[in-house]
Write a protein that holds these residues in place. Structure first.
Motif, PDB file in Angstrom:
ATOM      1  N   ASN A 207       0.834  -1.127   0.003  1.00 55.64           N
ATOM      2  CA  ASN A 207      -0.076  -0.022  -0.025  1.00 55.64           C
ATOM      3  C   ASN A 207       0.727   1.356   0.005  1.00 55.64           C
ATOM      4  O   ASN A 207       0.366   2.309  -0.276  1.00 55.64           O
ATOM      5  CB  ASN A 207      -0.932   0.116   1.238  1.00 55.64           C
ATOM      6  CG  ASN A 207      -2.071  -1.057   1.102  1.00 55.64           C
ATOM      7  OD1 ASN A 207      -2.391  -1.428   0.025  1.00 55.64           O
ATOM      8  ND2 ASN A 207      -2.842  -1.425   2.090  1.00 55.64           N
ATOM      9  N   SER A 208       1.899   1.186   0.374  1.00 58.33           N
ATOM     10  CA  SER A 208       2.956   2.552   0.496  1.00 58.33           C
ATOM     11  C   SER A 208       3.725   2.647  -0.770  1.00 58.33           C
ATOM     12  O   SER A 208       4.612   3.539  -0.537  1.00 58.33           O
ATOM     13  CB  SER A 208       3.854   2.405   2.068  1.00 58.33           C
ATOM     14  OG  SER A 208       4.639   1.094   1.807  1.00 58.33           O
ATOM     15  N   GLY A 209       3.535   1.510  -1.522  1.00 59.74           N
ATOM     16  CA  GLY A 209       4.464   1.732  -2.833  1.00 59.74           C
ATOM     17  C   GLY A 209       5.885   1.062  -2.681  1.00 59.74           C
ATOM     18  O   GLY A 209       6.592   1.068  -3.631  1.00 59.74           O
ATOM     19  N   GLN A 210       6.059   0.342  -1.519  1.00 63.65           N
ATOM     20  CA  GLN A 210       7.719   0.065  -1.534  1.00 63.65           C
ATOM     21  C   GLN A 210       7.583  -1.624  -2.371  1.00 63.65           C
ATOM     22  O   GLN A 210       8.825  -1.697  -2.519  1.00 63.65           O
ATOM     23  CB  GLN A 210       7.535  -0.153   0.081  1.00 63.65           C
ATOM     24  CG  GLN A 210       7.682   1.060   0.873  1.00 63.65           C
ATOM     25  CD  GLN A 210       7.825   0.892   2.287  1.00 63.65           C
ATOM     26  OE1 GLN A 210       8.001  -0.341   2.962  1.00 63.65           O
ATOM     27  NE2 GLN A 210       7.677   1.899   3.122  1.00 63.65           N
ATOM     28  N   VAL A 211       6.547  -2.135  -2.318  1.00 63.18           N
ATOM     29  CA  VAL A 211       6.570  -3.582  -3.054  1.00 63.18           C
ATOM     30  C   VAL A 211       5.445  -3.450  -4.139  1.00 63.18           C
ATOM     31  O   VAL A 211       4.405  -3.291  -4.110  1.00 63.18           O
ATOM     32  CB  VAL A 211       6.518  -4.689  -1.927  1.00 63.18           C
ATOM     33  CG1 VAL A 211       6.069  -5.782  -2.552  1.00 63.18           C
ATOM     34  CG2 VAL A 211       7.386  -4.651  -0.960  1.00 63.18           C
TER      35      VAL A 211
END
Length: 295
Positions: free
Chosen positions: A97-101
């Motif tokens: 959700n945070s765009g890290q994966v």
């Protein structure tokens, strides 16, 4: 010439898994290996941005999601994939959700599935990189155009307008040096106005500059070392200029000035980026023509 392989970093604390990942992707990618998140950060510090990171989740000292979160700010375009052998929903959901994966793959993974995911990730990276570069060049162009508008409105003579234009070109297009010199017909006139490092190519006897004057067309070389003529010239060897772009500033078929952007790194300018700069010189011609009329 073979296309350059995209860079990829694989991270796993289990040597067998790390070697398997390396063997799986070494033909299509330039693969770097790391046995921990800490070691992976050291690899990135040394090697720079990679297209794809594939990291195990459960590792000592630092979880995969924790390691990946530390790469987001410095390498926003890199695409990140997590390998997990257990259900750790909270960590994965938060990371996604945070765009890290970009995606997570469960162990044991299917090699064909993983190859497909990584290839799509590499394609995504190239698209993101292209869009980021286009945005950066668009912003650089807008900054230069803002300077040109200001020059057109405020300059009382053409000579005083040269320095702010040279500074704007050099700064926004990240050149090591920029030269802007007025023309009198087909001859360079007056003293050149310069931005950046002291060591730069003199336009007076430069082949690219002479060709730009004669043709009134943009001239450039992205890698001086690969040019049989320029690579042998003392002026290029002594100044360390590795890429050079010369732009004639033409207004109604009259050559007003010559602009030179010089870089100490080869391939600092790409073909599609030349068009961005050329658009600015078209507006520069209007600004200089206005300043000339105000003189």
């Amino acid at each position: 010439m073979r296309p350059k392989k995209p860079k990829m970093l694989v991270v796993d604390d289990e040597p067998d898994n790390l070697d398997l990942l390396y063997r799986t992707f070494r033909r299509e990618f330039q693969v770097y290996k790391a046995e921990s998140g800490i070691q992976a950060l050291e690899v990135l510090e040394k090697e720079g941005e990679v297209a794809v990171i594939v990291s195990d989740q459960r590792m000592p000292e630092m979880k995969g999601t924790e390691f990946l979160s530390k790469t987001v700010t410095q390498f926003p375009n890199t695409v990140r994939i997590i390998l997990t052998g257990f259900t750790d929903i909270e960590d994965l959901v938060e990371a996604i959700n945070s765009g890290q994966v970009y995606k997570y793959i469960t162990k044991p993974w299917d090699p064909n599935e993983l190859r497909g995911v990584v290839q799509r990730a590499a394609d995504t990276y190239e698209l993101l990189k292209q869009k980021t570069e286009e945005l950066e060049w668009s912003q650089a162009q807008m900054a230069v155009l803002a300077t040109l508008m200001d020059v057109a409105q405020t300059s009382t003579d053409i000579e005083s307008s040269l320095q702010p234009i040279a500074d704007a070109l050099g700064e926004n297009f990240q050149a090591d040096s920029c030269i802007l010199q007025l023309m009198d017909g087909s001859d360079l006139a007056g003293s050149p106005v310069c931005y950046g490092q002291d060591e730069r190519i003199d336009l007076g006897d430069d082949p690219l500059a002479q060709e730009a004057i004669a043709s009134q067309m943009v001239q450039g070389v992205a890698n001086v070392a690969g040019d049989a003529e320029l690579g042998q010239l003392e002026s290029y060897q002594s100044t360390g200029v590795k890429a050079h772009l010369v732009l004639p500033v033409v207004f109604r078929k009259q050559l007003l000035a010559l602009a030179s952007l010089q870089w100490k790194s080869p391939n600092a300018i790409q073909e599609n980026e030349v068009e961005w700069i050329h658009r600015c010189t078209q507006q520069m011609a209007l600004a200089l023509a206005s300043a000339k009329l105000a003189s």
